[in-house]
Enzyme design. Structure first.
Site, PDB file in Angstrom:
ATOM      1  N   CYS A  99       0.808  -1.226   0.000  1.00 23.29           N
ATOM      2  CA  CYS A  99       0.000   0.000   0.000  1.00 23.29           C
ATOM      3  C   CYS A  99       0.842   1.276   0.000  1.00 23.29           C
ATOM      4  O   CYS A  99       0.598   2.189  -0.797  1.00 23.29           O
ATOM      5  CB  CYS A  99      -0.995   0.000   1.158  1.00 23.29           C
ATOM      6  SG  CYS A  99      -0.270   0.021   2.813  1.00 23.29           S
ATOM      7  N   HIS A 148      -2.680   0.928   7.000  1.00 26.52           N
ATOM      8  CA  HIS A 148      -3.029   0.732   5.588  1.00 26.52           C
ATOM      9  C   HIS A 148      -3.369   2.078   4.981  1.00 26.52           C
ATOM     10  O   HIS A 148      -3.819   2.993   5.667  1.00 26.52           O
ATOM     11  CB  HIS A 148      -4.224  -0.215   5.447  1.00 26.52           C
ATOM     12  CG  HIS A 148      -4.564  -0.505   4.018  1.00 26.52           C
ATOM     13  ND1 HIS A 148      -3.698  -1.145   3.166  1.00 26.52           N
ATOM     14  CD2 HIS A 148      -5.660  -0.194   3.279  1.00 26.52           C
ATOM     15  CE1 HIS A 148      -4.255  -1.251   1.966  1.00 26.52           C
ATOM     16  NE2 HIS A 148      -5.450  -0.668   2.012  1.00 26.52           N
ATOM     17  N   HIS A 160      -5.768   0.978  -4.177  1.00 25.05           N
ATOM     18  CA  HIS A 160      -4.867   0.503  -3.131  1.00 25.05           C
ATOM     19  C   HIS A 160      -4.365  -0.899  -3.446  1.00 25.05           C
ATOM     20  O   HIS A 160      -4.919  -1.620  -4.272  1.00 25.05           O
ATOM     21  CB  HIS A 160      -5.546   0.546  -1.766  1.00 25.05           C
ATOM     22  CG  HIS A 160      -6.594  -0.509  -1.553  1.00 25.05           C
ATOM     23  ND1 HIS A 160      -6.812  -1.107  -0.353  1.00 25.05           N
ATOM     24  CD2 HIS A 160      -7.502  -1.062  -2.392  1.00 25.05           C
ATOM     25  CE1 HIS A 160      -7.787  -1.984  -0.445  1.00 25.05           C
ATOM     26  NE2 HIS A 160      -8.224  -1.970  -1.677  1.00 25.05           N
TER      27      HIS A 160
END
Length: 189
Positions: A99, A148, A160
């Site tokens: 990510c 994240h 993502h």
């Protein structure tokens, strides 16, 4: 302290930037600095910081705002080109991503260098934005510890690299993501 006379000044010096109230006391031949609790509560400090940031945002020149928007658009276009690439823990591309690697790689192609991890990016980018204030190119963070992140691409979607076995993809930001939202930043200023 037998035989020493202390005199406390009537107007103590107050410093709020560090959250400490300082008083000065003078003893014979020495100075004492006494720290006490801050007069401002945590919410007041947060309000002052938000006001300072809003004031700073208003001071960003039109040319810098224009340059940031162009960079954000380039970062979003680059992220779109990575859709379908595999997830790889620690991946910084090209070809596989995690990510923060995807976010950093997209912004790097746009001319903005970001640190490697989600927490480092959060700390390094000073321009913070809200869920409702997000615009294309902003970096959205999720979960406690901001573990994240994704690149907001507009109209309620982000790109993502989520986890092993799932490729980079564009997803709708539903109520799950809103509940787990931990902040957002706007790189490029």
């Amino acid at each position: 302290m037998t035989g020493v006379v202390l005199h406390t000044l009537r107007n103590p010096l107050k410093l709020f930037a560090g959250g400490i109230t300082l008083s000065t006391a003078v003893a014979v031949g020495a100075s004492l600095l006494v720290a006490g609790p801050a007069n401002a509560s945590a919410p007041q400090v947060a309000q002052r910081q938000a006001a300072a940031q809003a004031s700073a945002a208003g001071k960003i020149s039109k040319a810098r705002k224009t340059r940031q928007k162009k960079r954000a658009a380039y970062a979003v276009r680059y992220a779109y080109k990575q859709i379908g690439d595999p997830y790889r823990y620690g991946g910084t591309g090209p070809g596989s991503w995690d990510c923060s690697g995807l976010a950093g790689g997209s912004w790097r192609k746009a001319g903005v260098k970001l640190p490697r991890t989600t927490q480092q990016i959060w700390r390094a980018v000073k321009y913070k934005v809200s869920w409702k204030g997000a615009v294309a190119g902003d970096l959205l963070f999720f979960y406690s510890g901001r573990s994240h992140m994704g690149i907001y691409v507009g109209k309620g979607y982000m790109i993502h690299a989520s986890t092993t076995g799932k490729p980079v993809k564009r997803i709708k930001l539903n109520s799950y993501y809103k509940r787990n939202f931990a902040g957002a930043v706007r790189p490029g200023y």
